[in-house]
Design an enzyme around this catalytic site. Structure first.
Site, PDB file in Angstrom:
ATOM      1  N   ARG A  90       0.835  -1.206   0.000  1.00  0.00           N
ATOM      2  CA  ARG A  90       0.000   0.000   0.000  1.00  0.00           C
ATOM      3  C   ARG A  90       0.871   1.258   0.000  1.00  0.00           C
ATOM      4  O   ARG A  90       0.562   2.235  -0.690  1.00  0.00           O
ATOM      5  CB  ARG A  90      -0.918   0.003   1.225  1.00  0.00           C
ATOM      6  CG  ARG A  90      -1.771   1.249   1.325  1.00  0.00           C
ATOM      7  CD  ARG A  90      -2.701   1.223   2.523  1.00  0.00           C
ATOM      8  NE  ARG A  90      -3.514   2.422   2.571  1.00  0.00           N
ATOM      9  CZ  ARG A  90      -4.486   2.627   3.434  1.00  0.00           C
ATOM     10  NH1 ARG A  90      -4.786   1.706   4.336  1.00  0.00           N
ATOM     11  NH2 ARG A  90      -5.188   3.745   3.414  1.00  0.00           N
ATOM     12  N   ASN A 144     -10.585  -4.532  -1.347  1.00  0.00           N
ATOM     13  CA  ASN A 144     -10.492  -3.517  -2.397  1.00  0.00           C
ATOM     14  C   ASN A 144      -9.556  -3.956  -3.517  1.00  0.00           C
ATOM     15  O   ASN A 144      -8.621  -4.711  -3.277  1.00  0.00           O
ATOM     16  CB  ASN A 144      -9.985  -2.204  -1.795  1.00  0.00           C
ATOM     17  CG  ASN A 144     -11.072  -1.448  -1.071  1.00  0.00           C
ATOM     18  OD1 ASN A 144     -12.201  -1.390  -1.538  1.00  0.00           O
ATOM     19  ND2 ASN A 144     -10.739  -0.866   0.068  1.00  0.00           N
ATOM     20  N   CYS A 164     -19.145  -2.317   0.708  1.00  0.00           N
ATOM     21  CA  CYS A 164     -18.333  -1.138   1.036  1.00  0.00           C
ATOM     22  C   CYS A 164     -19.034  -0.397   2.172  1.00  0.00           C
ATOM     23  O   CYS A 164     -20.258  -0.478   2.319  1.00  0.00           O
ATOM     24  CB  CYS A 164     -18.198  -0.244  -0.181  1.00  0.00           C
ATOM     25  SG  CYS A 164     -17.190   1.245   0.070  1.00  0.00           S
ATOM     26  N   HIS A 194     -16.549   3.277  -4.819  1.00  0.00           N
ATOM     27  CA  HIS A 194     -15.669   4.432  -4.640  1.00  0.00           C
ATOM     28  C   HIS A 194     -15.865   5.478  -5.737  1.00  0.00           C
ATOM     29  O   HIS A 194     -14.965   6.272  -6.020  1.00  0.00           O
ATOM     30  CB  HIS A 194     -14.192   4.003  -4.553  1.00  0.00           C
ATOM     31  CG  HIS A 194     -13.883   3.277  -3.285  1.00  0.00           C
ATOM     32  ND1 HIS A 194     -12.610   2.883  -2.936  1.00  0.00           N
ATOM     33  CD2 HIS A 194     -14.684   2.886  -2.270  1.00  0.00           C
ATOM     34  CE1 HIS A 194     -12.649   2.255  -1.759  1.00  0.00           C
ATOM     35  NE2 HIS A 194     -13.907   2.258  -1.344  1.00  0.00           N
ATOM     36  N   TYR A 244     -14.500   9.930  -2.113  1.00  0.00           N
ATOM     37  CA  TYR A 244     -13.551   9.508  -3.149  1.00  0.00           C
ATOM     38  C   TYR A 244     -13.629  10.385  -4.389  1.00  0.00           C
ATOM     39  O   TYR A 244     -12.706  10.411  -5.195  1.00  0.00           O
ATOM     40  CB  TYR A 244     -13.806   8.044  -3.531  1.00  0.00           C
ATOM     41  CG  TYR A 244     -13.289   7.074  -2.513  1.00  0.00           C
ATOM     42  CD1 TYR A 244     -11.957   6.661  -2.516  1.00  0.00           C
ATOM     43  CD2 TYR A 244     -14.124   6.587  -1.507  1.00  0.00           C
ATOM     44  CE1 TYR A 244     -11.477   5.788  -1.564  1.00  0.00           C
ATOM     45  CE2 TYR A 244     -13.650   5.706  -0.562  1.00  0.00           C
ATOM     46  CZ  TYR A 244     -12.329   5.312  -0.585  1.00  0.00           C
ATOM     47  OH  TYR A 244     -11.846   4.451   0.364  1.00  0.00           O
TER      48      TYR A 244
END
Length: 425
Positions: A90, A144, A164, A194, A244
């Site tokens: 990440r 995700n 989500c 998102h 987002y």
């Protein structure tokens, strides 16, 4: 019933356990299996899970294992909450795109593509093993990028639904602002994972009065501040975008911010160290307050409600629960193919999910949804089949990239940083 959590060693898991304990009447779990290859983390999380359930008098048995096949055997539902490559991957997703002037984020843009390429093959392998060990089990995907991962699962024929926490989080915030119980609010939540907008906020159910105009008239400043968008944007749109959308509506501003502060991955990694230290305390028997800063707010409530609806005997045709999920489009948004995965309210029951009709979409939103869906098509092809050209095409198609020079440079960086996770590289 038996539930299995793949990625059970996640620091998220106590949030989920707390939901199982509080909502036992909604979801009567008798056995919970936490599955994770990280033995030390799993031991800490498993111990806290048992203490949380014991404190609240929940009778479920908690076991932990690194053996996926044994862990999911005869499960009624399997929850996926894994992170291939961990926080280190990440950290890379959030940093190398910035070198090209593009947003660095774990689910959006080039970083989101990298995560999809790492994740889809792993999830499909897990799902095949679930199919063999528990052929009737539902797979609930919280991993995700949820939209792409859910589409991969559905196209492979799995009983899967994507989940989500954006919608339930907004529902709770709106309910607090309006001073009404959250269960009385139905959101006209429309888009892709998102990439969603609240086109209406209905009091009392899908056919209830739309109180979004009232909500915006009285609370636009607070909502805009929470989304970190100018109030003028909400005033002009007349809807509430998810947070987002800031990556799209204020891309360059976000890039400047990210260039001048520690990454979210670094913050989360530090927080996880603190959380694991807390979990190691044998006196701790509730989720710590720090966990609220980790992310995933209301994940447990959404997951419990979804699992309960899928595992009840009521079918979709009989009128199951209405929840916001990620599922096949099947004509809901007429400008998208039926096998696109969208995020909308749907009737959920033992026979699956059926998206509800949604309001007509302004071209301002439909256009972006179409563009990102095209990117997701290409991203899934790259995840399933590999190849530099497929990666390049997906990046070129993404609305946040869209220039061949950027796409070339990002392709090189993506492959270089993820080679160990890409069998074809």
């Amino acid at each position: 019933m038996k539930l299995a959590v793949v990625g059970g060693g996640s620091t998220y898991t106590p949030e989920l356990i707390d939901g199982f304990a509080r909502l036992r009447d909604t979801l009567p779990v008798r056995e919970l299996v936490l599955i994770d290859p990280a033995a030390e983390r799993l031991e800490l999380v498993g111990g806290l899970a048992r203490r949380i359930l014991a404190r609240q008098g929940h009778p479920a048995r908690v076991s932990t294992t690194a053996d996926l096949n044994a862990g999911v055997e005869d499960a009624d539902a399997v929850l996926l909450q894994l992170r291939v490559g961990g926080q280190a991957a990440r950290q890379q997703d959030e940093t190398w795109p910035l070198e090209c002037g593009c947003v660095g984020q774990e689910t959006t843009g080039a970083g989101g593509l990298a995560k999809a390429l790492r994740t889809v093959p792993v999830v499909l392998d897990i799902a095949e093993r679930v199919r063999r060990a528990a052929p009737d089990a539902w797979i609930i995907d919280f991993t995700n990028p949820v939209g792409i991962v859910t589409r991969a699962l559905l196209q492979a024929g799995h009983k899967a639904v994507g989940l989500c926490n954006v919608a339930i989080g907004l529902q709770r915030k709106f309910a607090a602002l309006l001073d009404v119980p959250p269960e009385r609010l139905h959101l006209d939540h429309v888009g892709l994972n998102h990439l969603t907008w609240e086109l209406g906020v209905r009091l009392g159910g899908p056919d209830g009065k739309d109180v979004l105009p009232e909500l915006l008239a009285e609370h636009t400043a607070a909502i805009a501040d929470d989304l970190r968008l100018p109030r003028a944007v909400l005033d002009r749109l007349g809807v509430v975008p998810s947070y987002y959308l800031r990556y799209y509506y204020a891309h360059d501003e976000v890039v400047r911010e990210l260039d001048n502060k520690p990454s979210r991955a670094a913050e989360v990694a530090a927080m996880e160290g603190q959380l694991l230290a807390l979990y190691a305390d044998p006196a701790l028997d509730e989720k710590p307050g720090l966990l609220a800063r980790r992310g995933g707010a209301f994940y447990s409530e959404a997951a419990v409600a979804l699992a309960a609806a899928l595992l009840r005997t009521a079918s979709v045709q009989e009128g199951g629960d209405v929840q916001v999920v990620n599922a096949y489009n099947n004509g809901t948004l007429p400008f998208l193919p039926d096998d696109a995965v969208i995020e909308v309210p749907a009737v959920v029951g033992a026979t699956g999910v059926r998206p509800l009709p949604v309001p007509d979409l302004d071209p301002l939103y439909a256009g972006l949804i179409s563009g990102v869906t095209a990117y997701e098509d290409l991203a899934l092809a790259a995840a399933l089949h590999g190849g530099r050209d497929r990666v390049f095409k997906a990046l070129l198609a993404h609305p946040l990239i869209g220039q061949y020079e950027y796409a070339e440079r990002l392709t090189d960086r993506l492959i270089a940083h993820n080679r160990e996770h890409l069998a074809w590289a």
